[in-house]
Design a protein around this motif. Structure first.
Motif, mmCIF file in Angstrom:
data_model
loop_
_atom_site.group_PDB
_atom_site.id
_atom_site.type_symbol
_atom_site.label_atom_id
_atom_site.label_comp_id
_atom_site.label_asym_id
_atom_site.label_seq_id
_atom_site.Cartn_x
_atom_site.Cartn_y
_atom_site.Cartn_z
ATOM 1 N N TRP A 3 0.833 -1.196 0.000
ATOM 2 C CA TRP A 3 0.000 0.000 0.000
ATOM 3 C C TRP A 3 0.869 1.248 0.000
ATOM 4 N N TYR A 4 1.929 1.215 0.779
ATOM 5 C CA TYR A 4 2.847 2.347 0.887
ATOM 6 C C TYR A 4 3.588 2.558 -0.436
ATOM 7 N N LEU A 5 4.103 1.465 -0.980
ATOM 8 C CA LEU A 5 4.869 1.554 -2.230
ATOM 9 C C LEU A 5 4.000 1.960 -3.412
ATOM 10 N N ASP A 6 2.746 1.486 -3.432
ATOM 11 C CA ASP A 6 1.840 1.852 -4.527
ATOM 12 C C ASP A 6 1.581 3.354 -4.548
ATOM 13 N N VAL A 7 1.430 3.944 -3.365
ATOM 14 C CA VAL A 7 1.220 5.396 -3.296
ATOM 15 C C VAL A 7 2.480 6.122 -3.750
ATOM 16 N N LEU A 8 3.648 5.623 -3.358
ATOM 17 C CA LEU A 8 4.899 6.258 -3.777
ATOM 18 C C LEU A 8 5.099 6.155 -5.289
ATOM 19 N N LYS A 9 4.624 5.072 -5.901
ATOM 20 C CA LYS A 9 4.739 4.922 -7.349
ATOM 21 C C LYS A 9 3.875 5.950 -8.084
ATOM 22 N N LYS A 10 2.770 6.363 -7.445
ATOM 23 C CA LYS A 10 1.913 7.409 -8.014
ATOM 24 C C LYS A 10 2.351 8.746 -7.416
ATOM 25 N N TYR A 11 3.634 9.032 -7.526
ATOM 26 C CA TYR A 11 4.289 10.115 -6.804
ATOM 27 C C TYR A 11 3.518 11.424 -6.798
ATOM 28 N N ALA A 12 3.111 11.907 -7.927
ATOM 29 C CA ALA A 12 2.408 13.195 -7.996
ATOM 30 C C ALA A 12 1.118 13.071 -8.786
ATOM 31 N N VAL A 13 0.389 11.985 -8.575
ATOM 32 C CA VAL A 13 -0.870 11.759 -9.269
ATOM 33 C C VAL A 13 -2.002 12.310 -8.410
ATOM 34 N N PHE A 14 -2.686 13.304 -8.935
ATOM 35 C CA PHE A 14 -3.774 13.939 -8.203
ATOM 36 C C PHE A 14 -5.123 13.672 -8.846
ATOM 37 N N ARG A 20 -10.406 3.877 0.984
ATOM 38 C CA ARG A 20 -10.058 4.156 2.380
ATOM 39 C C ARG A 20 -8.879 3.317 2.813
ATOM 40 N N GLN A 21 -8.886 2.045 2.440
ATOM 41 C CA GLN A 21 -7.805 1.146 2.846
ATOM 42 C C GLN A 21 -6.455 1.634 2.319
ATOM 43 N N GLU A 22 -6.415 2.042 1.062
ATOM 44 C CA GLU A 22 -5.174 2.547 0.481
ATOM 45 C C GLU A 22 -4.681 3.762 1.256
ATOM 46 N N PHE A 26 -1.424 3.740 3.921
ATOM 47 C CA PHE A 26 -0.317 4.641 3.628
ATOM 48 C C PHE A 26 -0.006 5.501 4.851
ATOM 49 N N VAL A 27 -1.041 6.017 5.498
ATOM 50 C CA VAL A 27 -0.836 6.843 6.695
ATOM 51 C C VAL A 27 -0.119 6.034 7.769
ATOM 52 N N LEU A 28 -0.543 4.785 7.982
ATOM 53 C CA LEU A 28 0.084 3.932 8.998
ATOM 54 C C LEU A 28 1.555 3.681 8.683
ATOM 55 N N PHE A 29 1.853 3.246 7.457
ATOM 56 C CA PHE A 29 3.251 2.957 7.096
ATOM 57 C C PHE A 29 4.098 4.225 7.071
ATOM 58 N N GLU A 100 -17.021 6.601 3.731
ATOM 59 C CA GLU A 100 -16.979 5.626 2.636
ATOM 60 C C GLU A 100 -17.127 6.342 1.296
ATOM 61 N N GLY A 101 -16.421 5.837 0.300
ATOM 62 C CA GLY A 101 -16.474 6.426 -1.032
ATOM 63 C C GLY A 101 -17.799 6.158 -1.718
ATOM 64 N N GLU A 102 -18.045 6.906 -2.772
ATOM 65 C CA GLU A 102 -19.270 6.711 -3.544
ATOM 66 C C GLU A 102 -19.214 5.370 -4.261
ATOM 67 N N ALA A 103 -20.312 4.629 -4.206
ATOM 68 C CA ALA A 103 -20.355 3.282 -4.786
ATOM 69 C C ALA A 103 -20.338 3.318 -6.314
#
Length: 118
Positions: A3-14, A20-22, A26-29, A100-103
């Protein structure tokens, strides 16, 4: 750890959406990594040099995953600025991030829960 590495791979993707899990994994790691960096920094006597470098290194990925998380709830990424309001802003932002995100598909893309695992 993925989860941490996946966010880092999307370095500046907005763009897009983040589950929520992602976001929370990321916050935890990120918190655990920051603690390790602070301990190493203190042991080397360089505090806060390494911590500052680490913080700058994860600034854009942190902002990106937060914006994508807000997109998942159907909000604009600009809602991240509500954190600038003392005390109340941080509480409101945490509520938004924990919601929770929109379904269904929204303006920011399809539901990431329904996306195939990679």
């Amino acid at each position: 750890m993925n989860w941490y590495l996946d966010v880092l791979k999307k370095y500046a993707v907005f763009t897009g959406r983040a589950r929520r899990q992602e976001f929370w994994m990321f916050v935890l790691f990120n918190l655990l990594a920051a603690i390790v960096v602070v301990i190493i920094d203190a042991a080397l006597g360089t505090y806060p040099l390494l911590y500052a470098i680490y913080g700058l290194g994860v600034l854009l990925p942190s902002l990106g995953v937060t914006v994508r998380r807000l997109h998942d709830t159907g909000r604009s990424g600009w809602w991240i600025l509500i954190d600038l309001v003392p005390l109340v802003g941080a509480i409101i932002l945490i509520v938004f991030l924990a919601t929770e995100g929109e379904a269904q598909q929204n303006a920011h893309g399809p539901n990431p829960k329904l996306a195939p695992a990679h």
